[in-house]
Design an enzyme around this catalytic site. Structure first.
Site, PDB file in Angstrom:
ATOM      1  N   HIS A  73      -2.404   7.767   6.812  1.00  0.00           N
ATOM      2  CA  HIS A  73      -1.394   8.601   6.139  1.00  0.00           C
ATOM      3  C   HIS A  73      -2.019   9.881   5.602  1.00  0.00           C
ATOM      4  CE1 HIS A  73       2.411   6.501   6.141  1.00  0.00           C
ATOM      5  NE2 HIS A  73       1.850   5.374   5.737  1.00  0.00           N
ATOM      6  N   GLN A 101       3.124   9.918   0.812  1.00  0.00           N
ATOM      7  CA  GLN A 101       4.408   9.234   1.003  1.00  0.00           C
ATOM      8  C   GLN A 101       5.393   9.517  -0.125  1.00  0.00           C
ATOM      9  OE1 GLN A 101       2.306   5.323   2.120  1.00  0.00           O
ATOM     10  NE2 GLN A 101       4.318   5.182   3.105  1.00  0.00           N
ATOM     11  N   CYS A 107       5.691  -0.162   7.316  1.00  0.00           N
ATOM     12  CA  CYS A 107       5.400   1.005   6.490  1.00  0.00           C
ATOM     13  C   CYS A 107       6.625   1.363   5.663  1.00  0.00           C
ATOM     14  CB  CYS A 107       5.015   2.176   7.393  1.00  0.00           C
ATOM     15  SG  CYS A 107       4.610   3.684   6.504  1.00  0.00           S
ATOM     16  N   LEU A 108       6.403   1.691   4.403  1.00  0.00           N
ATOM     17  CA  LEU A 108       7.520   2.063   3.534  1.00  0.00           C
ATOM     18  C   LEU A 108       8.196   3.352   3.992  1.00  0.00           C
ATOM     19  CD1 LEU A 108       5.930   1.166   0.072  1.00  0.00           C
ATOM     20  CD2 LEU A 108       7.578  -0.165   1.417  1.00  0.00           C
ATOM     21  N   GLY A 162       0.831  -1.194   0.000  1.00  0.00           N
ATOM     22  CA  GLY A 162       0.000   0.000   0.000  1.00  0.00           C
ATOM     23  C   GLY A 162       0.863   1.240   0.000  1.00  0.00           C
ATOM     24  N   HIS A 197      -4.645   1.862   7.513  1.00  0.00           N
ATOM     25  CA  HIS A 197      -3.258   2.324   7.601  1.00  0.00           C
ATOM     26  C   HIS A 197      -3.018   3.448   6.587  1.00  0.00           C
ATOM     27  CE1 HIS A 197       1.223   1.508   7.955  1.00  0.00           C
ATOM     28  NE2 HIS A 197       1.161   2.168   6.810  1.00  0.00           N
ATOM     29  N   GLU A 198      -3.451   3.230   5.349  1.00  0.00           N
ATOM     30  CA  GLU A 198      -3.229   4.235   4.302  1.00  0.00           C
ATOM     31  C   GLU A 198      -4.094   5.470   4.525  1.00  0.00           C
ATOM     32  OE1 GLU A 198      -0.643   3.911   2.553  1.00  0.00           O
ATOM     33  OE2 GLU A 198      -0.324   1.780   2.938  1.00  0.00           O
TER      34      GLU A 198
END
Length: 194
Positions: free
Chosen positions: A162, A55, A116-117, A50, A158-159
């Site tokens: 963000h 991000q 997480c990236l 995701g 989660h996204e």
């Protein structure tokens, strides 16, 4: 389509962007679809499941995901029986979300070890609603509404966090957040030295 740099929490300027609330998208047009294509390429390259537009430094309410749970072709059906699947057996299933929102959440919760990236190589348990009813615009601009659960619900929430300037580590205790920051800073220093 291009691979973009993913912002990480060890960089003060990146963190300042990641903590901002993203703006709603007025219309799903070719520019938004091009952004989604770049996001998908970036996410696959990372690799991740995701990615929110913030991000990569774009403060728009856009998310892409691919949980590798697409309809299995006949030849891959036996291999796809494995719930997690391996890289080789996972069938791509890219999903696109514009202006996503949770309109209902279950009282029942689900605990999952998230990563997480933007927080490289750090994972921790986060408790979230197990089922959520969501609404969003798809890649064509059509409004979609439905109930989701499991990993799909975890990833969606989660996204969405963000887009609201919230990182998964913000759900942790201060001690665990500080540990995450230290670990990421060390990881990024080692990458730079390599």
């Amino acid at each position: 389509m291009a691979i973009r740099r993913i912002l990480t929490i060890d960089n003060t300027a990146d963190l300042a962007i990641l903590k901002q609330v993203s703006k709603p998208v007025a219309v799903v047009d070719d520019a938004v679809r091009a952004l989604m294509d770049d996001m998908l390429d970036t996410m696959y390259d990372a690799p991740g499941i995701g990615l929110a537009a913030v991000q990569i430094g774009e403060l728009q309410r856009v998310v892409v995901m691919d949980l590798g749970d697409g309809p299995a072709p006949e030849a891959a059906e036996a291999a796809a029986e494995d719930e997690e699947g391996s890289e080789e057996t996972r069938v791509p299933n890219p999903r696109f979300f514009v202006n996503p929102e949770v309109i209902w959440a279950s009282d029942e919760t689900f605990c999952y070890e998230e990563g997480c990236l933007s927080i490289p190589e750090y994972f921790d348990q986060v408790e979230r609603p197990a089922r959520v009813r969501v609404a969003y615009l798809d890649r064509t601009g059509a409004r979609i509404e439905g109930e989701i659960e499991g990993l799909y619900a975890v990833c969606f929430q989660h996204e969405l966090d963000h887009l609201n300037g919230v990182l998964f580590i913000d759900h942790l205790s201060r001690l665990r957040r500080d540990r995450a920051m230290s670990k990421v800073k060390k990881t990024m220093r080692l990458r730079e030295d390599a």
